[in-house]
Design a protein around this motif. Structure first.
Motif, PDB file in Angstrom:
ATOM      1  N   SER A 192      15.317  22.262  -1.722  1.00 20.27           N
ATOM      2  CA  SER A 192      15.125  20.916  -1.175  1.00 20.27           C
ATOM      3  C   SER A 192      16.292  20.472  -0.309  1.00 20.27           C
ATOM      4  O   SER A 192      16.204  19.470   0.396  1.00 20.27           O
ATOM      5  CB  SER A 192      14.955  19.919  -2.326  1.00 20.27           C
ATOM      6  OG  SER A 192      16.124  19.910  -3.140  1.00 20.27           O
ATOM      7  N   GLY A 203       8.975  18.548  -4.844  1.00 17.45           N
ATOM      8  CA  GLY A 203       7.578  18.768  -4.490  1.00 17.45           C
ATOM      9  C   GLY A 203       7.381  19.261  -3.073  1.00 17.45           C
ATOM     10  O   GLY A 203       6.248  19.416  -2.611  1.00 17.45           O
ATOM     11  N   LYS A 204       8.482  19.550  -2.366  1.00 20.82           N
ATOM     12  CA  LYS A 204       8.384  19.945  -0.951  1.00 20.82           C
ATOM     13  C   LYS A 204       7.555  21.211  -0.770  1.00 20.82           C
ATOM     14  O   LYS A 204       6.623  21.245   0.054  1.00 20.82           O
ATOM     15  CB  LYS A 204       9.783  20.145  -0.380  1.00 20.82           C
ATOM     16  CG  LYS A 204       9.826  20.622   1.066  1.00 20.82           C
ATOM     17  CD  LYS A 204      11.266  20.721   1.550  1.00 20.82           C
ATOM     18  CE  LYS A 204      11.343  21.228   2.996  1.00 20.82           C
ATOM     19  NZ  LYS A 204      10.964  22.659   3.080  1.00 20.82           N
ATOM     20  N   SER A 205       7.870  22.285  -1.489  1.00 17.81           N
ATOM     21  CA  SER A 205       7.133  23.538  -1.299  1.00 17.81           C
ATOM     22  C   SER A 205       5.691  23.393  -1.773  1.00 17.81           C
ATOM     23  O   SER A 205       4.778  23.988  -1.196  1.00 17.81           O
ATOM     24  CB  SER A 205       7.825  24.694  -2.023  1.00 17.81           C
ATOM     25  OG  SER A 205       7.862  24.483  -3.417  1.00 17.81           O
ATOM     26  N   THR A 206       5.467  22.580  -2.816  1.00 18.27           N
ATOM     27  CA  THR A 206       4.098  22.340  -3.282  1.00 18.27           C
ATOM     28  C   THR A 206       3.270  21.690  -2.184  1.00 18.27           C
ATOM     29  O   THR A 206       2.125  22.084  -1.930  1.00 18.27           O
ATOM     30  CB  THR A 206       4.104  21.439  -4.525  1.00 18.27           C
ATOM     31  OG1 THR A 206       4.921  22.035  -5.537  1.00 18.27           O
ATOM     32  CG2 THR A 206       2.693  21.250  -5.070  1.00 18.27           C
ATOM     33  N   ARG A 207       3.841  20.714  -1.522  1.00 20.13           N
ATOM     34  CA  ARG A 207       3.113  20.032  -0.439  1.00 20.13           C
ATOM     35  C   ARG A 207       2.862  20.975   0.739  1.00 20.13           C
ATOM     36  O   ARG A 207       1.846  20.861   1.427  1.00 20.13           O
ATOM     37  CB  ARG A 207       3.872  18.787   0.005  1.00 20.13           C
ATOM     38  CG  ARG A 207       3.837  17.683  -1.043  1.00 20.13           C
ATOM     39  CD  ARG A 207       4.418  16.370  -0.521  1.00 20.13           C
ATOM     40  NE  ARG A 207       4.324  15.357  -1.550  1.00 20.13           N
ATOM     41  CZ  ARG A 207       5.222  15.158  -2.503  1.00 20.13           C
ATOM     42  NH1 ARG A 207       6.308  15.918  -2.529  1.00 20.13           N
ATOM     43  NH2 ARG A 207       5.052  14.218  -3.422  1.00 20.13           N
ATOM     44  N   GLU A 208       3.771  21.902   0.967  1.00 16.30           N
ATOM     45  CA  GLU A 208       3.553  22.893   2.029  1.00 16.30           C
ATOM     46  C   GLU A 208       2.353  23.775   1.685  1.00 16.30           C
ATOM     47  O   GLU A 208       1.545  24.116   2.563  1.00 16.30           O
ATOM     48  CB  GLU A 208       4.802  23.738   2.225  1.00 16.30           C
ATOM     49  CG  GLU A 208       5.953  22.995   2.869  1.00 16.30           C
ATOM     50  CD  GLU A 208       7.188  23.866   3.016  1.00 16.30           C
ATOM     51  OE1 GLU A 208       7.590  24.137   4.161  1.00 16.30           O
ATOM     52  OE2 GLU A 208       7.736  24.287   1.983  1.00 16.30           O
ATOM     53  N   ILE A 237      -0.130  22.864  -0.314  1.00 20.64           N
ATOM     54  CA  ILE A 237      -1.296  21.974  -0.199  1.00 20.64           C
ATOM     55  C   ILE A 237      -1.765  21.911   1.249  1.00 20.64           C
ATOM     56  O   ILE A 237      -2.975  21.962   1.530  1.00 20.64           O
ATOM     57  CB  ILE A 237      -0.955  20.565  -0.716  1.00 20.64           C
ATOM     58  CG1 ILE A 237      -0.771  20.588  -2.240  1.00 20.64           C
ATOM     59  CG2 ILE A 237      -2.048  19.562  -0.332  1.00 20.64           C
ATOM     60  CD1 ILE A 237      -0.231  19.295  -2.816  1.00 20.64           C
ATOM     61  N   ALA A 238      -0.836  21.831   2.184  1.00 19.24           N
ATOM     62  CA  ALA A 238      -1.203  21.767   3.602  1.00 19.24           C
ATOM     63  C   ALA A 238      -1.924  23.035   4.050  1.00 19.24           C
ATOM     64  O   ALA A 238      -2.896  22.978   4.816  1.00 19.24           O
ATOM     65  CB  ALA A 238       0.053  21.547   4.455  1.00 19.24           C
ATOM     66  N   GLU A 253      -5.519  22.875   2.558  1.00 19.58           N
ATOM     67  CA  GLU A 253      -6.376  21.909   3.252  1.00 19.58           C
ATOM     68  C   GLU A 253      -6.709  22.362   4.670  1.00 19.58           C
ATOM     69  O   GLU A 253      -7.814  22.116   5.160  1.00 19.58           O
ATOM     70  CB  GLU A 253      -5.693  20.542   3.259  1.00 19.58           C
ATOM     71  CG  GLU A 253      -5.613  19.931   1.857  1.00 19.58           C
ATOM     72  CD  GLU A 253      -4.912  18.586   1.829  1.00 19.58           C
ATOM     73  OE1 GLU A 253      -4.197  18.273   2.821  1.00 19.58           O
ATOM     74  OE2 GLU A 253      -5.054  17.861   0.831  1.00 19.58           O
ATOM     75  N   PHE A 271       2.344  13.346  -6.715  1.00 18.56           N
ATOM     76  CA  PHE A 271       1.119  14.029  -6.318  1.00 18.56           C
ATOM     77  C   PHE A 271      -0.099  13.140  -6.584  1.00 18.56           C
ATOM     78  O   PHE A 271      -0.099  12.331  -7.514  1.00 18.56           O
ATOM     79  CB  PHE A 271       0.977  15.343  -7.080  1.00 18.56           C
ATOM     80  CG  PHE A 271       2.111  16.302  -6.843  1.00 18.56           C
ATOM     81  CD1 PHE A 271       2.450  16.695  -5.562  1.00 18.56           C
ATOM     82  CD2 PHE A 271       2.839  16.818  -7.912  1.00 18.56           C
ATOM     83  CE1 PHE A 271       3.491  17.582  -5.336  1.00 18.56           C
ATOM     84  CE2 PHE A 271       3.877  17.702  -7.706  1.00 18.56           C
ATOM     85  CZ  PHE A 271       4.214  18.082  -6.413  1.00 18.56           C
ATOM     86  N   GLU A 272      -1.148  13.359  -5.794  1.00 19.61           N
ATOM     87  CA  GLU A 272      -2.346  12.535  -5.907  1.00 19.61           C
ATOM     88  C   GLU A 272      -3.420  13.168  -6.772  1.00 19.61           C
ATOM     89  O   GLU A 272      -4.509  12.618  -6.920  1.00 19.61           O
ATOM     90  CB  GLU A 272      -2.907  12.239  -4.514  1.00 19.61           C
ATOM     91  CG  GLU A 272      -1.941  11.419  -3.649  1.00 19.61           C
ATOM     92  CD  GLU A 272      -2.488  11.140  -2.269  1.00 19.61           C
ATOM     93  OE1 GLU A 272      -3.562  11.686  -1.941  1.00 19.61           O
ATOM     94  OE2 GLU A 272      -1.845  10.380  -1.523  1.00 19.61           O
TER      95      GLU A 272
END
Length: 206
Positions: A38, A135-140, A142-143, A146, A168-169
Protein backbone atom coordinates in the motif's frame (compact mmCIF):
# COMPACT_ATOMS: atom_id res chain seq x y z
CA UNK A 1 -23.02 -22.43 -8.48
CA UNK A 2 -20.65 -25.35 -8.29
CA UNK A 3 -21.27 -28.02 -5.67
CA UNK A 4 -18.52 -28.10 -3.04
CA UNK A 5 -19.72 -31.24 -1.26
CA UNK A 6 -18.83 -31.58 2.42
CA UNK A 7 -15.28 -30.26 2.29
CA UNK A 8 -16.13 -26.89 3.84
CA UNK A 9 -18.14 -28.40 6.68
CA UNK A 10 -15.73 -31.12 7.79
CA UNK A 11 -14.03 -30.90 11.18
CA UNK A 12 -11.41 -28.15 11.21
CA UNK A 13 -8.25 -29.35 12.92
CA UNK A 14 -6.70 -25.89 13.15
CA UNK A 15 -8.29 -23.79 15.89
CA UNK A 16 -8.75 -20.50 14.08
CA UNK A 17 -9.01 -18.57 17.37
CA UNK A 18 -5.33 -19.48 17.81
CA UNK A 19 -4.34 -18.38 14.30
CA UNK A 20 -2.03 -15.66 15.59
CA UNK A 21 -0.21 -18.29 17.63
CA UNK A 22 0.12 -20.39 14.47
CA UNK A 23 1.72 -17.42 12.71
CA UNK A 24 4.18 -17.07 15.57
CA UNK A 25 5.04 -20.80 15.63
CA UNK A 26 5.58 -20.81 11.86
CA UNK A 27 7.88 -17.80 12.06
CA UNK A 28 5.35 -15.81 10.05
CA UNK A 29 4.83 -12.83 12.37
CA UNK A 30 7.80 -10.61 11.54
CA UNK A 31 8.98 -7.65 13.60
CA UNK A 32 11.01 -4.84 12.07
CA UNK A 33 10.43 -1.94 9.68
CA UNK A 34 8.46 -2.87 6.58
CA UNK A 35 7.24 -1.14 3.43
CA UNK A 36 3.83 -2.59 2.53
CA UNK A 37 2.33 -2.87 -0.96
CA UNK A 38 0.00 0.00 0.00
CA UNK A 39 3.03 2.27 0.41
CA UNK A 40 2.49 2.45 4.16
CA UNK A 41 5.15 1.57 6.74
CA UNK A 42 4.64 -0.89 9.59
CA UNK A 43 6.60 -2.45 12.47
CA UNK A 44 4.96 -5.85 11.88
CA UNK A 45 4.44 -8.02 8.81
CA UNK A 46 2.36 -11.19 8.48
CA UNK A 47 4.11 -13.55 6.06
CA UNK A 48 1.23 -15.90 5.21
CA UNK A 49 3.40 -18.01 2.92
CA UNK A 50 5.15 -19.34 6.04
CA UNK A 51 1.79 -20.62 7.31
CA UNK A 52 0.45 -21.87 3.98
CA UNK A 53 3.56 -23.93 3.25
CA UNK A 54 2.06 -26.46 5.70
CA UNK A 55 -0.48 -28.16 3.43
CA UNK A 56 -2.65 -29.40 6.29
CA UNK A 57 -2.94 -25.93 7.79
CA UNK A 58 -3.62 -24.44 4.33
CA UNK A 59 -6.39 -26.98 3.70
CA UNK A 60 -8.00 -26.36 7.08
CA UNK A 61 -7.90 -22.58 6.80
CA UNK A 62 -9.33 -22.67 3.28
CA UNK A 63 -12.15 -24.92 4.48
CA UNK A 64 -12.91 -22.56 7.35
CA UNK A 65 -13.07 -19.56 5.04
CA UNK A 66 -15.37 -21.50 2.73
CA UNK A 67 -17.64 -22.34 5.66
CA UNK A 68 -17.81 -18.69 6.73
CA UNK A 69 -18.72 -17.58 3.22
CA UNK A 70 -21.43 -20.24 2.97
CA UNK A 71 -22.78 -19.13 6.34
CA UNK A 72 -23.49 -15.64 4.96
CA UNK A 73 -25.02 -17.04 1.77
CA UNK A 74 -22.06 -16.55 -0.58
CA UNK A 75 -21.57 -19.24 -3.23
CA UNK A 76 -19.37 -18.42 -6.23
CA UNK A 77 -18.89 -19.92 -9.67
CA UNK A 78 -15.22 -18.89 -9.58
CA UNK A 79 -12.62 -17.84 -7.02
CA UNK A 80 -10.09 -15.22 -8.14
CA UNK A 81 -6.99 -14.28 -6.13
CA UNK A 82 -4.11 -11.91 -6.76
CA UNK A 83 -0.66 -13.40 -7.32
CA UNK A 84 1.37 -14.27 -5.49
CA UNK A 85 0.06 -14.09 -1.96
CA UNK A 86 -3.55 -15.09 -2.61
CA UNK A 87 -2.94 -18.09 -4.86
CA UNK A 88 -2.73 -20.87 -2.26
CA UNK A 89 -5.59 -19.72 -0.04
CA UNK A 90 -7.71 -18.95 -3.12
CA UNK A 91 -7.11 -22.46 -4.42
CA UNK A 92 -8.17 -23.98 -1.09
CA UNK A 93 -11.35 -21.89 -0.93
CA UNK A 94 -12.18 -22.89 -4.51
CA UNK A 95 -11.65 -26.53 -3.50
CA UNK A 96 -14.25 -26.04 -0.76
CA UNK A 97 -16.77 -24.74 -3.28
CA UNK A 98 -15.80 -27.24 -5.99
CA UNK A 99 -15.28 -24.43 -8.49
CA UNK A 100 -12.50 -22.94 -10.64
CA UNK A 101 -9.54 -21.18 -9.07
CA UNK A 102 -7.98 -18.34 -11.08
CA UNK A 103 -5.40 -15.72 -10.22
CA UNK A 104 -4.50 -12.30 -11.54
CA UNK A 105 -0.98 -11.04 -12.25
CA UNK A 106 0.62 -7.73 -13.01
CA UNK A 107 1.75 -6.65 -16.46
CA UNK A 108 3.85 -3.69 -15.48
CA UNK A 109 1.63 -1.97 -12.94
CA UNK A 110 -1.67 -3.28 -14.33
CA UNK A 111 -3.50 -6.23 -12.77
CA UNK A 112 -4.80 -8.68 -15.39
CA UNK A 113 -5.77 -12.29 -16.13
CA UNK A 114 -3.11 -14.24 -18.05
CA UNK A 115 -2.25 -17.91 -18.80
CA UNK A 116 -5.49 -18.44 -20.74
CA UNK A 117 -7.62 -17.63 -17.68
CA UNK A 118 -11.01 -16.13 -18.52
CA UNK A 119 -14.28 -15.25 -16.85
CA UNK A 120 -17.69 -15.65 -18.41
CA UNK A 121 -20.11 -12.74 -18.41
CA UNK A 122 -22.46 -13.01 -15.44
CA UNK A 123 -20.34 -15.47 -13.44
CA UNK A 124 -20.29 -14.90 -9.69
CA UNK A 125 -16.86 -14.43 -8.15
CA UNK A 126 -15.31 -14.43 -4.69
CA UNK A 127 -12.02 -12.54 -4.42
CA UNK A 128 -9.64 -14.22 -1.96
CA UNK A 129 -6.54 -12.64 -0.39
CA UNK A 130 -4.00 -13.67 2.21
CA UNK A 131 -3.96 -10.28 4.00
CA UNK A 132 -6.13 -7.20 3.46
CA UNK A 133 -4.63 -3.92 4.70
CA UNK A 134 -5.98 -1.04 2.61
CA UNK A 135 -7.89 -3.21 0.12
CA UNK A 136 -5.95 -1.75 -2.82
CA UNK A 137 -5.00 -5.04 -4.50
CA UNK A 138 -8.48 -6.46 -3.80
CA UNK A 139 -10.07 -3.54 -5.63
CA UNK A 140 -7.67 -4.06 -8.53
CA UNK A 141 -8.88 -7.67 -8.80
CA UNK A 142 -12.50 -6.51 -8.55
CA UNK A 143 -11.87 -4.17 -11.49
CA UNK A 144 -10.50 -7.08 -13.57
CA UNK A 145 -13.55 -9.20 -12.71
CA UNK A 146 -16.03 -6.45 -13.58
CA UNK A 147 -14.22 -5.60 -16.82
CA UNK A 148 -14.81 -9.21 -17.89
CA UNK A 149 -18.54 -8.85 -17.23
CA UNK A 150 -18.52 -11.08 -14.13
CA UNK A 151 -19.66 -9.91 -10.69
CA UNK A 152 -18.02 -10.02 -7.29
CA UNK A 153 -20.35 -11.38 -4.62
CA UNK A 154 -17.91 -11.74 -1.74
CA UNK A 155 -14.38 -11.20 -0.46
CA UNK A 156 -12.36 -13.35 1.92
CA UNK A 157 -8.91 -13.23 3.49
CA UNK A 158 -6.95 -15.09 6.11
CA UNK A 159 -6.13 -11.84 7.88
CA UNK A 160 -7.93 -8.50 7.98
CA UNK A 161 -5.62 -5.77 9.19
CA UNK A 162 -7.72 -2.94 7.72
CA UNK A 163 -9.23 -1.98 11.10
CA UNK A 164 -12.64 -2.02 9.44
CA UNK A 165 -11.63 0.59 6.88
CA UNK A 166 -11.54 -1.56 3.74
CA UNK A 167 -15.08 -0.47 2.93
CA UNK A 168 -16.10 -3.26 0.55
CA UNK A 169 -19.66 -3.27 -0.74
CA UNK A 170 -20.06 -7.06 -0.59
CA UNK A 171 -19.68 -9.51 2.34
CA UNK A 172 -16.09 -9.65 3.62
CA UNK A 173 -15.04 -12.67 5.70
CA UNK A 174 -11.70 -13.19 7.41
CA UNK A 175 -10.32 -15.64 9.95
CA UNK A 176 -8.28 -13.15 11.96
CA UNK A 177 -8.55 -9.42 12.55
CA UNK A 178 -5.30 -7.78 13.59
CA UNK A 179 -4.87 -4.13 14.52
CA UNK A 180 -1.37 -3.10 13.47
CA UNK A 181 -0.19 0.50 13.36
CA UNK A 182 0.79 1.79 9.93
CA UNK A 183 2.22 5.15 8.89
CA UNK A 184 2.99 7.12 5.78
CA UNK A 185 6.69 7.57 5.13
CA UNK A 186 6.48 11.17 6.29
CA UNK A 187 4.93 10.27 9.65
CA UNK A 188 6.74 6.98 10.32
CA UNK A 189 8.49 7.01 13.73
CA UNK A 190 10.82 4.24 12.57
CA UNK A 191 12.03 6.37 9.68
CA UNK A 192 12.43 9.28 12.10
CA UNK A 193 14.69 7.11 14.23
CA UNK A 194 16.94 6.42 11.23
CA UNK A 195 15.65 2.95 10.36
CA UNK A 196 15.23 1.94 6.69
CA UNK A 197 12.06 0.14 5.60
CA UNK A 198 12.45 -3.18 3.79
CA UNK A 199 10.09 -4.82 1.29
CA UNK A 200 9.23 -8.26 2.68
CA UNK A 201 6.79 -9.45 0.02
CA UNK A 202 7.09 -11.32 -3.26
CA UNK A 203 7.32 -8.32 -5.55
CA UNK A 204 8.76 -4.78 -5.31
CA UNK A 205 6.64 -2.87 -2.82
CA UNK A 206 4.73 -5.98 -1.72
Amino acid sequence: MCDGGDEATREIIVNVSDLLDIFKRQGALLEGHFLLSSGLHSAQYLQCARVLMDTKIASDLGARLTAQLKAVGVGPDVVVAPAMGGIVVGHEVARGFGCRSLFTEREGTTMTLRRGFALERGESVVVVEDVVTTGKSTREVIAVVEAAGARVIGIASLVDRSSGKAGFEVPFESLLRVAVDTWTAGSCPLCASGSTAIKPGSRPGA
